[in-house]
Design an enzyme around this catalytic site. Structure first.
Site, PDB file in Angstrom:
ATOM      1  N   LYS A 254       0.839  -1.201   0.000  1.00  0.00           N
ATOM      2  CA  LYS A 254       0.000   0.000   0.000  1.00  0.00           C
ATOM      3  C   LYS A 254       0.871   1.246   0.000  1.00  0.00           C
ATOM      4  O   LYS A 254       0.624   2.219  -0.701  1.00  0.00           O
ATOM      5  CB  LYS A 254      -0.871   0.033   1.267  1.00  0.00           C
ATOM      6  N   ARG A 255       1.903   1.185   0.834  1.00  0.00           N
ATOM      7  CA  ARG A 255       2.765   2.349   1.034  1.00  0.00           C
ATOM      8  C   ARG A 255       3.385   2.826  -0.269  1.00  0.00           C
ATOM      9  O   ARG A 255       3.595   4.010  -0.489  1.00  0.00           O
ATOM     10  CB  ARG A 255       3.844   2.000   2.049  1.00  0.00           C
TER      11      ARG A 255
END
Length: 486
Positions: A254-255
């Site tokens: 996600k990051r």
């Protein structure tokens, strides 16, 4: 524990539905449904600082769109609710204090700075950990600290000797030295439970029989098992899944903005194809078959097919599966899925979109391919007459001009503007002129579309454009060639 198989998907509402999250939800669903069990949805929102507004709705929407419908959850309730951790806050402290009373946990009065100073900071090659100093406080010291109102956390008291072994369905038996286990925090000073503690309490109280999660939790499992043992509870079956990687060295994250379910839908992938592909990221059904609907996945799924090796997210494989799904749709289903994408560039209302979709369905891997394939229908692009030169068709510019001059009056004379009538008229011309099909149909395709690659050939394009527009484009093509050739 309940007799029936019960699994749960327990996401934190901290953003979009990452591909790895979706795979966890899918496997949990499949494990339950394969055995006629129950699939639960639990929202783990104890980490209030990381919550993202709207993320819970993303979870709901994604699971509903993919068909991973839960039997119990926050919105529909169930016998072991509430199903949102922040609504279960009253129970965690009692369980933590029960562990303190049993000697499996203790109050830690160290502040953050104090705890940091007790770690093995002088040896860079030794993992940092809290040294458990508060576990050695006397009853009098503890009572004095409580009397003084000192804030505290509750830590799990790990055994210092021996080993802890647990079994995982994918990885088998795993043994760790208890000396390697840190006294993890169970309850924070504000009364909020940590993920590791609330997770165990909730799984037990909700009767979870099988825990499916990423293998990054393998190292935490001995701590979980010691908690189960301390309470005298049955340990669930563990199924730890290898990570999904973007390449050989990097995980999907996600990051780092890697693909979420929503991203893939926006890129033109079908929901069924996404779910089908995600199922194959770390699971092999055996045999050659790769295309599965959700009910077919339930029937075929077997945890024995789960791999210990990381799965590489392969866009080419996903594209192949999506193309197969597109081809498997009924004409009506494809038309409904394609129309919103077609309307991104196709604004004229007189085009027979059903006929257009019949041409497109076998010619696209992604729905997002469609706008570029039909953009010429709204307006003829400014094209290079070099397109008329085609070695395979044995066409050149003078020949193309001659053919367009032959085609135009034939189409002008048509009263029935159906595909069959256009086909018959053009092939009658081909027979009359004694030329190969391409000698007529290639110049027609170029003049009508300004492109070398189109959905369908000259016959289909003429039908889709209508008589007036087709004749206008033919005239434009003639004028372009006449201007160039003189």
């Amino acid at each position: 524990m309940l007799d029936t198989v019960r699994t749960r998907f327990a996401p934190s509402p901290t953003g979009y539905m990452h591909v790895g999250n979706l795979r966890t939800a899918l496997y949990a669903y499949l494990v339950a449904k394969k055995e006629g069990g129950k699939f639960l949805l639990r929202i783990e929102d104890t980490d209030q600082g990381r919550l993202v507004e709207g993320a819970v709705d993303v979870i709901y929407d994604t699971l509903r769109e993919t068909g991973l419908l839960w039997d119990e959850g926050p919105d529909i309730g169930g016998p072991v609710g509430p199903y949102i951790q922040s609504e279960r806050m009253g129970m965690y402290k009692d369980y933590a204090l029960e562990l303190v009373e049993k000697g499996h946990a203790y109050r830690c009065f160290c502040q953050k700075d104090d705890a940091a100073q007790t770690r093995n900071l002088e040896k860079v090659d030794v993992p940092t950990r809290y040294d458990g100093r508060c576990s050695r406080l006397s009853p009098e010291e503890i009572a004095a600290n409580l009397e003084a109102g000192m804030p505290y956390v509750i830590r799990q008291k790990m055994p210092r000797e021996g080993k802890t072994t647990f079994k995982d369905i994918v990885y088998g038996a795993i043994t760790v030295d208890n000396a390697e286990l840190e006294d993890q925090i169970l309850l924070k000073s504000d009364g909020m439970p940590t993920y590791n503690f609330a997770n165990v309490i909730d799984d037990h109280l909700m009767g979870i029989t099988h825990v499916i999660r990423g293998n990054e939790y393998l190292s935490s499992s001995p701590k979980y098992n010691l908690l189960y043992k301390a309470f005298g509870w049955q340990v669930p079956e563990y199924i730890h899944c290898a990570p999904v990687m973007k390449n050989q060295t990097e995980k999907l994250s996600k990051r780092h903005g890697d693909a979420s379910y929503q991203d893939l839908v926006e890129k033109g992938y079908l929901t069924g194809a996404i779910l089908n592909y995600v199922a194959l990221l770390g699971w092999s059904p055996g045999g050659e078959r790769e295309i599965f609907s959700l009910p077919e996945l339930v029937e075929a799924f077997d945890v024995k097919g789960l791999s210990k090796s990381p799965a590489i997210f392969d866009t080419l494989k996903l594209n192949y599966i999506n193309a197969e799904w597109i081809r498997s749709l009924s004409p009506e289903e494809f038309h409904a899925a394609a129309l919103p994408w077609l309307r991104k560039t196709l604004h004229r209302q007189d085009v027979d979109t059903a006929a257009l979709c019949a041409l497109l369905q076998a010619r696209c891997e992604l729905l997002s391919d469609l706008p570029e394939k039909v953009d010429f229908l709204d307006a003829l692009p400014d094209y290079d007459t070099q397109l008329h030169i085609h070695k395979k068709m044995k066409t050149d510019k003078p020949g193309a001009l001659a053919m367009l001059r032959e085609i135009k009056p034939v189409l002008e004379g048509l009263e029935d503007w159906s595909q069959q009538a256009i086909h018959d008229a053009l092939f009658a011309l081909i027979e009359k002129l004694g030329v190969k099909n391409g000698a007529v149909l290639w110049p027609l395709r170029v003049a009508l579309s300004g492109k070398a690659v189109t959905p369908g050939g000259g016959v289909e394009l003429a039908y889709l454009l209508g008589k007036a527009d087709s004749l206008s484009r033919l005239e434009d093509g003639i004028l372009r060639l006449e201007k160039e050739l003189g």
